[in-house]
Design a protein around this motif. Structure first.
Motif, short mmCIF file in Angstrom:
data_model
loop_
_atom_site.label_atom_id
_atom_site.label_comp_id
_atom_site.label_asym_id
_atom_site.label_seq_id
_atom_site.Cartn_x
_atom_site.Cartn_y
_atom_site.Cartn_z
N ASP A 22 1.52 -2.73 -7.78
CA ASP A 22 0.76 -3.45 -8.50
C ASP A 22 0.22 -4.69 -7.97
O ASP A 22 0.85 -5.45 -7.07
N SER B 123 -9.59 1.93 0.77
CA SER B 123 -9.24 2.97 -0.26
C SER B 123 -10.28 3.62 -1.17
O SER B 123 -10.20 4.79 -1.49
N THR C 208 0.84 -1.32 0.09
CA THR C 208 0.18 -0.21 -0.03
C THR C 208 0.85 1.41 -0.01
O THR C 208 0.60 2.23 -0.87
N GLU C 209 1.73 1.13 0.96
CA GLU C 209 2.81 2.40 0.91
C GLU C 209 3.53 2.87 -0.40
O GLU C 209 3.55 3.87 -0.67
N TYR C 210 3.92 1.57 -1.06
CA TYR C 210 4.65 1.89 -1.93
C TYR C 210 3.94 1.74 -3.37
O TYR C 210 4.39 1.61 -4.69
N ARG C 211 2.41 1.64 -3.38
CA ARG C 211 1.62 1.60 -4.33
C ARG C 211 2.05 0.55 -5.45
O ARG C 211 2.08 0.51 -6.70
N GLU D 47 -9.58 7.19 -2.65
CA GLU D 47 -8.24 7.07 -3.26
C GLU D 47 -8.40 6.22 -4.59
O GLU D 47 -7.87 6.19 -5.68
N TYR E 64 -8.85 -2.58 0.16
CA TYR E 64 -8.99 -1.98 -1.12
C TYR E 64 -10.46 -1.27 -0.96
O TYR E 64 -10.51 0.07 -1.33
N TYR F 26 2.08 -8.11 -5.91
CA TYR F 26 1.82 -8.07 -4.53
C TYR F 26 1.36 -9.34 -4.15
O TYR F 26 1.77 -10.20 -3.31
#
Length: 110
Positions: free
Chosen positions: A28, A79, A23-26, A84, A76, A32
């Motif tokens: 894919d 977000s 999540t922090e580093y977005r 987001e 998810y 993940y």
């Protein structure tokens, strides 16, 4: 605490930390989920190689799979609620399908 509880608890902590980093580093989703699968495969091998842990590796893998997927879907959904992710793209059933597909095949469905 017995051996299986220790293994399961440690695995869940690793999976939560992995989700935090993703999540922090977005990261894919496919990257993940492949990492999640690698963690679960490693844990299954460990359990298989240590018969004193009295549980079948597949049973533990199922528990961890469900846990990881639920955590990912909850993150998810959070977000989406925070704006987001655009709400018109927020189809939880489709995201569940994608998670399962990526886990099984290593990439997004086509």
């Amino acid at each position: 605490m017995n051996c299986i509880e220790a293994v399961e608890g440690t695995a869940k902590a690793v999976l939560i930390k992995l989700l935090d980093l993703a999540t922090e580093y977005r990261m894919d989703a496919s990257e993940y989920i492949r990492n999640v699968k690698a963690v679960m495969d490693a844990i299954a091998v460990f359990v298989k190689n240590n018969p004193e842990i009295s549980v079948k590796p597949d049973t533990l893998r199922d528990v961890l799979y469900d846990f990881a997927r639920e955590q990912w879907l909850a993150r998810y959904q959070k977000s989406v609620e925070l704006g987001e992710i655009q709400s018109e793209k927020a189809d939880i059933e489709y995201q569940t399908y994608c998670y399962d597909y990526i886990y099984a095949h290593g990439d997004y469905p086509r």
